[in-house]
Design an enzyme around this catalytic site. Structure first.
Site, short mmCIF file in Angstrom:
data_model
loop_
_atom_site.label_atom_id
_atom_site.label_comp_id
_atom_site.label_asym_id
_atom_site.label_seq_id
_atom_site.Cartn_x
_atom_site.Cartn_y
_atom_site.Cartn_z
N HIS A 657 28.55 -63.88 62.01
CA HIS A 657 27.43 -63.00 61.70
C HIS A 657 27.40 -62.70 60.21
CE1 HIS A 657 24.57 -59.76 61.80
NE2 HIS A 657 25.46 -58.94 61.25
N HIS A 707 19.82 -50.01 61.36
CA HIS A 707 20.04 -48.83 60.52
C HIS A 707 18.96 -47.78 60.73
CE1 HIS A 707 22.40 -51.86 58.14
NE2 HIS A 707 23.27 -50.90 58.34
#
Length: 770
Positions: A657, A707
């Site tokens: 990732h 986020h």
């Protein structure tokens, strides 16, 4: 006498006061006025701390509630229209730009639904800034008075400060065009933004400011010719306008010499250069100074925690003085101390001998002052400090922990075969299809699930000995069961255990590896209210025993679906720790790769056949300029990953990732992971998809921003995937979030993943009919 200077100080508070209060404001527990008062208290504390330490030049406007670049965007009205249409208070507009905002209408306010701006790494650090977003309709104007207000705050305390501003060229160059203005080159807006800088500088002068630190860190990058030319345009205007403060043009994080022609002849009052990262540039940068300009010597490391070798630094500064003159030299931190923990005295559990090797932001104030006194001839008052420093440097060099013969022997045995999978990807893919029988558009997550208050409380109890290991293990198993049950119920295809036992994706592994030290309060801001406690690599690294096997085996035992083993990659552990400064980073990375290789092989042997080794920091570590150093880095970074992951069978699927960087497909291709997932939800440029369209292995482009508390609708996911599939092959595409979900709440997580899975099913049905 030679003066001392600090370029910036951590704004988080010694015990994370800013985080706690900012999140309380977001949750409606305190008012805006209460949050602003906390910021004022932190600023006052920091200024007094620096004054009491004897620092001559103290910064102001280095404080931020989220990010200093975002502060400038709000100040200069670089606020896309999608944030202004809701008529939010300025503070809420600011946070909406930073993290998005989604709320239902009430009697007193209308509904809001807006995503966050893009967030990317600040050069090669683990700090993230919110990227300025410009359009043809951007109207620059002063939208507040933050730098002036904070200067006057300090002045009211009897402390004279030097305000800090991000310079116009760097601010524009680090930005991007908005999605409605993709033909716009941000640097073309220079003539429009300069009058606003001038207006701000005039107001600072009127408030009593004599000098401003103006940061132009892009000078350490490879710059296009038009950007280089912009420095002359900008600073000729800023230094020829009457009534403005003096400017100290400041660079850091690298060597400025390839761009010296861009700043040579500028009529600024002086320059600051980073001589920790690039000591070799001294001779050349001195050559551009006129006989009045000052040289700020960045010699105390603003990026690492090792105690300064005072004797070496004093020698270097004396060399600078010999080339310039004492009255024109300033001893300074190499960069802002934002990147270091606040205060070493708050560490009560570190081994005393190892603790003596460290210096945090508060201690670095004394280092700057001590070096300035030493080169000014005031050696009598600091002789004991110099002797103690020399003894500490010597002890560290000779300590047994720094050298492990077994690790060094194994390092010497690395070869190409050790870092190469046994078969190429096409052959592995065919075997893995038979192994896993995954559908088209397979769905997964990046690893972590919400870290609830209950998890944090139980982890804290276990750390304090208030519950037994058996009680804690049973608690963790229960959390894993709940995460697995949810993933099965929502229809995810490849599962994760949720990582409830992990405090941090690097610290967790550092605590289980030999060669690391750890802090209790060594927090550093990564972005917004996300703070990390980087482990410290103090010696050669090895793995004493399995780190994740028991947990992964348990998680796999409670589901028939593939369960990922979750590891952090060698480059990311290196980059998100404070690395050693006495051996090359390549050496440290390969040592970590060998340690992780043992873990990967143990996971496979235990029945875990999907293993994710995350490398979000691999782009962050890329040297800032093209050249041999960058070529070498790309080689050893990829080699470290492959050393960690190549010792498995073809049937074992290796994932990785990456996030919050401008990624290059060629860098990722060199890792030879079977499946990669990449942060993508805030990328507006369709060219970014195109860059990955020829990526040979499988890829998941992140579909929602982790986020932000905002939940995308199923229709939004469908539209997003549809745009990707215009250029990306359906048979290679995975569906996943941008990153781990540990900072999100369960309500948001469940809704977002349900909508993502529904969108994946929509496309399975659509492609099944083709």
């Amino acid at each position: 006498m030679v003066q001392s200077a600090v370029l910036g100080f951590p704004r988080i508070g010694a015990f994370r006061e800013l985080k706690k209060n900012t999140e309380s404001y977001w949750n409606g527990k305190i008012s805006a006025d209460q949050l602003l008062a906390v910021g004022k208290d932190i600023r006052a504390h920091n200024w007094k701390l620096q004054k009491d330490a004897g620092v001559d030049i103290i910064p102001s406007n280095d404080f931020s509630f989220y990010d200093q670049v975002l502060d400038l965007s709000l100040l200069f009205n670089v606020v896309p229209a999608r944030y202004t249409k809701y008529d939010l208070p300025a503070l809420d507009t600011y946070f909406a730009m930073a993290r998005g905002l989604q709320r239902k209408a009430t009697e007193s306010s209308k509904a809001v639904d807006v995503p966050a701006l893009e967030m990317v790494k600040w050069f090669d650090s683990n700090y993230h800034y919110v990227r300025p977003t410009f359009s043809h309709s951007t109207e620059f104007k002063l939208n507040g008075s933050k730098p002036i207000d904070e200067y006057l705050e300090a002045k009211a305390l009897g402390i004279e400060t030097r305000p800090v501003l991000v310079g116009p060229v760097s601010y524009l160059f680090l930005g991007k065009p908005d999605k409605d203005s993709l033909d716009l080159e941000p640097i073309s807006l220079l003539e429009k933004i300069l009058p606003v800088y001038i207006e701000l500088l005039k107001k600072l002068a009127a408030a009593g400011v004599k000098q401003v630190q103006i940061d132009e860190p892009t000078l350490v990058l490879d710059l296009p010719e038009n950007v280089k030319a912009a420095f002359k345009t900008a600073y000729e205007k800023l230094t020829s306008t009457e009534g403005l403060p003096e400017l100290i043009l400041t660079t850091y994080f690298g060597d400025v010499t390839p761009n010296l022609s861009a700043i040579e002849g500028l009529k600024v009052a002086g320059f600051h250069f980073d001589f920790v990262r690039a000591p070799q540039q001294l001779e050349k940068v001195v050559s551009i100074l006129n006989d009045k300009q000052t040289l700020s010597v960045g010699i105390v490391d603003g990026r690492n925690i090792w105690k300064n070798d005072l004797a070496s630094s004093i020698k270097f500064v004396k060399e600078a003085i010999a080339k310039v003159s004492a009255d024109r030299v300033i001893v300074a931190t190499s960069s802002s101390l934002l990147h270091t923990p606040v205060d070493l005295t708050n560490e009560k559990k570190l081994d005393a001998e190892i603790k003596d090797w460290f210096s945090f932001a508060t201690q670095k104030l004394d280092e700057v002052v001590t070096i300035a006194k030493a080169v000014s001839g005031e050696t009598a008052s600091i002789s004991e400090k110099l002797s103690a420093n020399a003894a500490s440097i010597k002890t560290r060099k000779e300590h047994a922990i720094t050298n492990d013969p077994a690790v060094q022997k194994r390092l010497g045995e690395i070869n190409d075969a050790l870092a190469t999978r046994s078969s190429p990807f096409p052959k592995r893919l065919a075997i893995q299809k038979e192994e896993f029988h995954l559908p088209l558009f397979p769905t997964t997550t990046i690893g972590s699930f919400p870290q609830t208050k209950d998890i944090r409380v139980e982890r804290n109890k276990f750390a304090k000995g208030q519950i037994s290991e058996e009680e804690y293990t049973e608690f963790i198993k229960k959390q894993i069961q709940e995460v697995v049950d949810f993933q099965e119920s929502v229809g995810l295809d490849v599962l994760v255990h949720g990582e409830p036992e992990r405090n941090d994706m690097v610290q967790y592994f550092g605590e289980r590896l030999k060669g690391f030290a750890f802090t209790t309060n060594g927090w550093v801001q990564s972005y917004g209210t996300r703070y990390v406690r980087p482990p410290i690599i103090v010696g050669d690294v090895s793995r004493p025993g399995p780190m994740t096997v028991k947990t992964s085996v348990y998680a796999q035992s409670i589901t028939k679906k593939p369960m990922k083993g979750m590891l952090t990659g060698p480059v990311t552990i290196l980059r998100w720790s404070f690395p050693r400064n006495d051996v090359p980073q390549k050496t440290q990375s390969l040592q970590l790769g060998l340690a992780l290789r043992d873990e990967v092989q143990d996971l496979e042997a235990a029945g875990i056949h999907v293993i994710q080794v995350d490398e979000p920091a691999i782009r962050e570590g890329l040297p800032l300029r093209a050249g041999q150093e960058r070529t070498d880095y790309l080689k050893w970074a990829a080699e470290s990953f492959r050393v960690a992951t190549s010792g498995v069978k073809d049937s074992t699927q290796i994932h990785s990732h990456f996030c919050y960087s401008d990624l290059d497909p060629n860098h990722i291709k060199a890792l030879d992971a079977d499946v990669v997932s990449i942060e993508f939800s805030k990328k507006d440029d369709p060219k970014y998809i195109q860059e990955f369209s020829n990526y040979p292995n499988h890829i998941g482009l992140g579909l929602f921003d982790i986020h932000s508390p905002r939940v995308p609708s199923e229709e939004e996911f469908i539209a997003r995937i549809g745009e990707i599939l215009k250029v990306y092959p359906a048979e290679k595409f995975w569906c996943n979030p941008d990153c781990g979900l540990k900072t999100r709440k369960w309500e948001e997580t469940k809704a977002s993943l349900a909508n993502m899975v529904a969108a994946a099913k929509y496309y399975r049905e659509k492609y099944a009919t083709k």
